[in-house]
Design a protein around this motif. Structure first.
Motif, short mmCIF file in Angstrom:
data_model
loop_
_atom_site.label_atom_id
_atom_site.label_comp_id
_atom_site.label_asym_id
_atom_site.label_seq_id
_atom_site.Cartn_x
_atom_site.Cartn_y
_atom_site.Cartn_z
N ARG A 85 31.00 12.82 4.19
CA ARG A 85 29.90 13.86 3.51
C ARG A 85 28.50 13.35 2.85
N ALA A 126 25.81 11.45 3.36
CA ALA A 126 24.70 11.33 4.79
C ALA A 126 23.90 12.44 4.05
N HIS A 127 25.06 13.35 3.46
CA HIS A 127 23.27 14.60 2.63
C HIS A 127 23.39 13.33 1.08
N TYR A 164 21.74 11.08 2.22
CA TYR A 164 20.55 10.35 2.87
C TYR A 164 19.05 11.82 2.74
N LEU A 215 27.16 4.05 5.87
CA LEU A 215 28.22 5.04 6.95
C LEU A 215 29.00 4.78 7.64
N VAL A 231 27.15 7.00 13.56
CA VAL A 231 26.27 6.84 12.96
C VAL A 231 24.55 6.88 13.39
N LEU A 282 25.02 10.98 14.09
CA LEU A 282 24.37 11.23 12.49
C LEU A 282 23.04 11.50 12.25
N TRP A 283 22.90 9.80 12.05
CA TRP A 283 21.25 10.00 11.67
C TRP A 283 20.56 10.60 12.40
N ALA A 329 19.88 13.55 11.06
CA ALA A 329 19.22 14.13 9.61
C ALA A 329 17.82 13.45 9.34
N LEU A 349 28.24 16.98 10.84
CA LEU A 349 28.72 16.27 10.38
C LEU A 349 30.38 16.29 10.61
#
Length: 242
Positions: free
Chosen positions: A114, A117-118, A120, A158, A174, A177-178, A181, A208
């Protein structure tokens, strides 16, 4: 008779001074490029405009870069390195220092995912001009192949965290999630969403939670404790670059 190989001599004071001057000149050119892009856009960054901005002759920048593309690629590679480092640092940060990006019930591996990711998203929001250049959102596109290795290293952060948490298809997740974001940032850049950074982080957090619930073993999905993690299906996707 043999002659022992001599170690390379230490650089002289004059050589060290020239190297410092070269580094300073390169940084002045890169800084001018960033400032010009921030005020007028990346498409306005040319060797002539940079020379005008730093008040040197038009040929000055060519002593240190082969051309505009060389300058832009240098900035992009540096951006990817900084992004990777920011995500890696965030993943290792104690949870108490980043409570907003984690749940009190998260196990360490999940909390690290987490936070990375945040991080990024934070980078994209705090370095919007550089992020746009890195991902071709600023009106100038550089060949992705030229910075593939650096972009891959961002995704690898990640990927490693997901694999450590028990994800059997980390590369696929990944990419998911990418896409979330990066999609949020792209919509913000083109003016299709009008929300603040906290709202963007909240949207990413929802994505997430959904992804980790499906991707990780049930004990590692505290926010959906009543639901078992889905069994992985299919094969992992190919290589991806963030």
């Amino acid at each position: 008779m043999t002659i022992d190989a001599q170690d390379d001599p230490a650089p002289t004071r004059a050589q060290r001074r020239r190297e410092r001057e070269r580094a300073a000149a390169r940084e002045s050119i890169l800084s001018a490029a960033r400032e010009l892009a921030r005020s007028e856009g990346w498409e306005t960054v040319t060797m002539r405009r940079l020379a005008e901005r730093i008040d040197y002759s038009a040929n000055f920048a060519y002593r240190y870069f082969t051309g505009r593309d060389d300058i832009l690629l240098t900035l992009i590679r540096d951006g990817f390195t900084r992004l990777r480092d920011a995500m890696d640092t965030a993943s290792r940060r104690p949870a108490a220092e980043s409570a907003a990006a984690t749940s009190d019930t998260d196990v360490p591996d999940v909390a690290a995912i987490r936070r990375a990711a945040h991080a990024y998203l934070d980078f994209a929001l705090t370095e919007p001009d550089l992020y746009q250049l890195m991902y071709g959102l600023g009106g100038v596109r550089m060949p992705a192949a030229d910075t593939w290795v650096e972009g891959q290293a961002v995704g690898d952060v990640l990927t490693g965290l997901l694999a450590a948490a028990g994800d059997r298809q980390p590369e696929q997740h990944v990419l998911q999630l990418w896409a979330t974001a990066h999609g949020l940032v792209a919509l913000l850049v083109v003016g299709r969403v009008d929300v603040d950074s906290a709202a963007l982080h909240a949207l990413l957090e929802e994505a997430l939670t959904d992804c980790l619930t499906r991707a990780l073993p049930a004990p590692a999905s505290p926010r959906r404790s009543g639901r078992s993690a889905a069994e992985p299906t299919g094969k992992p996707t190919g290589k991806r670059q963030l």
